[in-house]
Design a protein around this motif. Sequence first.
Motif, PDB file in Angstrom:
ATOM      1  N   TYR A   1      46.285 -48.538 -75.541  1.00  0.00           N
ATOM      2  CA  TYR A   1      47.657 -48.920 -74.976  1.00  0.00           C
ATOM      3  C   TYR A   1      48.359 -47.816 -74.456  1.00  0.00           C
ATOM      4  O   TYR A   1      48.493 -47.709 -73.209  1.00  0.00           O
ATOM      5  CB  TYR A   1      48.479 -49.552 -76.122  1.00  0.00           C
ATOM      6  CG  TYR A   1      49.503 -49.857 -75.530  1.00  0.00           C
ATOM      7  CD1 TYR A   1      49.862 -50.933 -74.635  1.00  0.00           C
ATOM      8  CD2 TYR A   1      50.736 -48.956 -75.907  1.00  0.00           C
ATOM      9  CE1 TYR A   1      51.212 -51.455 -74.144  1.00  0.00           C
ATOM     10  CE2 TYR A   1      51.913 -49.346 -75.375  1.00  0.00           C
ATOM     11  CZ  TYR A   1      52.164 -50.225 -74.445  1.00  0.00           C
ATOM     12  OH  TYR A   1      53.524 -50.714 -73.986  1.00  0.00           O
ATOM     13  N   HIS A   2      48.362 -46.855 -75.208  1.00  0.00           N
ATOM     14  CA  HIS A   2      49.300 -45.539 -74.885  1.00  0.00           C
ATOM     15  C   HIS A   2      48.486 -44.857 -73.469  1.00  0.00           C
ATOM     16  O   HIS A   2      49.071 -44.149 -72.583  1.00  0.00           O
ATOM     17  CB  HIS A   2      49.438 -44.564 -75.791  1.00  0.00           C
ATOM     18  CG  HIS A   2      50.429 -45.229 -76.645  1.00  0.00           C
ATOM     19  ND1 HIS A   2      51.776 -45.518 -76.518  1.00  0.00           N
ATOM     20  CD2 HIS A   2      50.261 -45.700 -78.355  1.00  0.00           C
ATOM     21  CE1 HIS A   2      52.346 -46.228 -77.347  1.00  0.00           C
ATOM     22  NE2 HIS A   2      51.685 -46.214 -78.613  1.00  0.00           N
TER      23      HIS A   2
ATOM     24  N   ARG B   1      46.627 -46.270 -71.287  1.00  0.00           N
ATOM     25  CA  ARG B   1      46.678 -46.999 -70.052  1.00  0.00           C
ATOM     26  C   ARG B   1      48.349 -46.815 -69.487  1.00  0.00           C
ATOM     27  O   ARG B   1      48.325 -46.571 -68.302  1.00  0.00           O
ATOM     28  CB  ARG B   1      46.532 -48.567 -70.503  1.00  0.00           C
ATOM     29  CG  ARG B   1      45.085 -49.000 -70.478  1.00  0.00           C
ATOM     30  CD  ARG B   1      44.785 -50.346 -70.586  1.00  0.00           C
ATOM     31  NE  ARG B   1      45.510 -51.218 -71.702  1.00  0.00           N
ATOM     32  CZ  ARG B   1      45.103 -51.201 -72.927  1.00  0.00           C
ATOM     33  NH1 ARG B   1      43.795 -50.714 -73.205  1.00  0.00           N
ATOM     34  NH2 ARG B   1      45.659 -51.835 -73.835  1.00  0.00           N
ATOM     35  N   GLU B   2      49.246 -46.777 -70.397  1.00  0.00           N
ATOM     36  CA  GLU B   2      50.359 -46.489 -70.158  1.00  0.00           C
ATOM     37  C   GLU B   2      50.846 -45.122 -69.531  1.00  0.00           C
ATOM     38  O   GLU B   2      51.389 -44.891 -68.594  1.00  0.00           O
ATOM     39  CB  GLU B   2      51.658 -46.778 -71.195  1.00  0.00           C
ATOM     40  CG  GLU B   2      51.876 -48.091 -71.855  1.00  0.00           C
ATOM     41  CD  GLU B   2      52.036 -49.201 -70.537  1.00  0.00           C
ATOM     42  OE1 GLU B   2      53.055 -48.880 -69.874  1.00  0.00           O
ATOM     43  OE2 GLU B   2      51.336 -49.972 -70.499  1.00  0.00           O
TER      44      GLU B   2
ATOM     45  N   ALA C   1      48.445 -43.444 -67.960  1.00  0.00           N
ATOM     46  CA  ALA C   1      47.592 -43.357 -66.799  1.00  0.00           C
ATOM     47  C   ALA C   1      48.567 -44.073 -65.589  1.00  0.00           C
ATOM     48  O   ALA C   1      48.456 -43.378 -64.420  1.00  0.00           O
ATOM     49  CB  ALA C   1      46.451 -44.370 -66.828  1.00  0.00           C
ATOM     50  N   LYS C   2      49.247 -44.909 -66.021  1.00  0.00           N
ATOM     51  CA  LYS C   2      50.149 -45.718 -64.832  1.00  0.00           C
ATOM     52  C   LYS C   2      51.351 -44.280 -64.452  1.00  0.00           C
ATOM     53  O   LYS C   2      51.585 -44.548 -63.353  1.00  0.00           O
ATOM     54  CB  LYS C   2      50.927 -46.994 -65.605  1.00  0.00           C
ATOM     55  CG  LYS C   2      49.955 -48.236 -65.662  1.00  0.00           C
ATOM     56  CD  LYS C   2      50.813 -49.057 -66.483  1.00  0.00           C
ATOM     57  CE  LYS C   2      49.945 -50.264 -66.821  1.00  0.00           C
ATOM     58  NZ  LYS C   2      50.774 -51.387 -67.711  1.00  0.00           N
ATOM     59  N   LEU C   3      51.863 -44.187 -65.499  1.00  0.00           N
ATOM     60  CA  LEU C   3      52.833 -42.839 -65.144  1.00  0.00           C
ATOM     61  C   LEU C   3      52.147 -41.640 -64.466  1.00  0.00           C
ATOM     62  O   LEU C   3      52.901 -41.255 -63.237  1.00  0.00           O
ATOM     63  CB  LEU C   3      53.434 -42.258 -66.375  1.00  0.00           C
ATOM     64  CG  LEU C   3      54.362 -43.329 -67.338  1.00  0.00           C
ATOM     65  CD1 LEU C   3      54.649 -42.656 -68.613  1.00  0.00           C
ATOM     66  CD2 LEU C   3      55.531 -43.465 -66.376  1.00  0.00           C
TER      67      LEU C   3
ATOM     68  N   TYR D   1      49.720 -41.903 -62.520  1.00  0.00           N
ATOM     69  CA  TYR D   1      49.128 -42.431 -61.249  1.00  0.00           C
ATOM     70  C   TYR D   1      50.543 -42.395 -60.161  1.00  0.00           C
ATOM     71  O   TYR D   1      50.455 -41.948 -58.935  1.00  0.00           O
ATOM     72  CB  TYR D   1      48.656 -43.647 -61.235  1.00  0.00           C
ATOM     73  CG  TYR D   1      48.179 -44.366 -59.863  1.00  0.00           C
ATOM     74  CD1 TYR D   1      47.046 -43.864 -59.581  1.00  0.00           C
ATOM     75  CD2 TYR D   1      48.882 -45.229 -59.149  1.00  0.00           C
ATOM     76  CE1 TYR D   1      46.526 -44.532 -58.286  1.00  0.00           C
ATOM     77  CE2 TYR D   1      48.702 -45.953 -58.110  1.00  0.00           C
ATOM     78  CZ  TYR D   1      47.414 -45.430 -57.667  1.00  0.00           C
ATOM     79  OH  TYR D   1      47.010 -45.944 -56.318  1.00  0.00           O
ATOM     80  N   LYS D   2      51.590 -42.753 -60.854  1.00  0.00           N
ATOM     81  CA  LYS D   2      52.505 -42.932 -59.877  1.00  0.00           C
ATOM     82  C   LYS D   2      53.027 -41.442 -59.498  1.00  0.00           C
ATOM     83  O   LYS D   2      53.813 -41.055 -58.408  1.00  0.00           O
ATOM     84  CB  LYS D   2      54.020 -43.482 -60.630  1.00  0.00           C
ATOM     85  CG  LYS D   2      53.645 -44.896 -60.643  1.00  0.00           C
ATOM     86  CD  LYS D   2      54.937 -45.655 -61.559  1.00  0.00           C
ATOM     87  CE  LYS D   2      56.210 -45.280 -61.529  1.00  0.00           C
ATOM     88  NZ  LYS D   2      57.198 -45.945 -62.085  1.00  0.00           N
ATOM     89  N   ASP D   3      52.734 -40.405 -60.389  1.00  0.00           N
ATOM     90  CA  ASP D   3      53.116 -39.054 -60.088  1.00  0.00           C
ATOM     91  C   ASP D   3      52.253 -38.264 -59.127  1.00  0.00           C
ATOM     92  O   ASP D   3      52.621 -37.105 -58.735  1.00  0.00           O
ATOM     93  CB  ASP D   3      53.343 -38.323 -61.280  1.00  0.00           C
ATOM     94  CG  ASP D   3      53.826 -36.836 -61.246  1.00  0.00           C
ATOM     95  OD1 ASP D   3      54.859 -36.783 -60.542  1.00  0.00           O
ATOM     96  OD2 ASP D   3      53.071 -35.918 -61.794  1.00  0.00           O
TER      97      ASP D   3
ATOM     98  N   GLN E   1      46.166 -33.874 -63.566  1.00  0.00           N
ATOM     99  CA  GLN E   1      47.343 -34.456 -64.134  1.00  0.00           C
ATOM    100  C   GLN E   1      47.340 -34.014 -65.565  1.00  0.00           C
ATOM    101  O   GLN E   1      48.507 -33.771 -66.162  1.00  0.00           O
ATOM    102  CB  GLN E   1      47.171 -35.884 -64.062  1.00  0.00           C
ATOM    103  CG  GLN E   1      47.600 -36.238 -62.482  1.00  0.00           C
ATOM    104  CD  GLN E   1      48.960 -35.880 -62.079  1.00  0.00           C
ATOM    105  OE1 GLN E   1      49.330 -34.919 -61.917  1.00  0.00           O
ATOM    106  NE2 GLN E   1      49.803 -36.864 -62.079  1.00  0.00           N
TER     107      GLN E   1
END
Length: 71
Positions: free
Chosen positions: A11-12, A14-15, A17-19, A21-23, A44
């Motif tokens: 879970y963490h 994936r979360e 990775a989302k952050l 990716y946005k950066d 990253q």
Amino acid sequence: MTPEEEQAVAYHVRELAKLLYKDADASQTPMTNLGEIEAAVREQIQKHVTPEMGVFLSKQLRAQPKGTRDS
């Protein structure tokens, strides 16, 4: 690692990775193949994740009583 811990890690990750990716730098070459994705992920992780893990682990080491350290 327990199954619950494995789920928490997944879970963490994936979360995170989302952050990350946005950066990701918009001027970078688009990630169109696995090599480009791997390079972006490595950059990253080295920029954001590894330093934080190092700080956390060094604090854990300092918190251990001297007689319990392996070194």
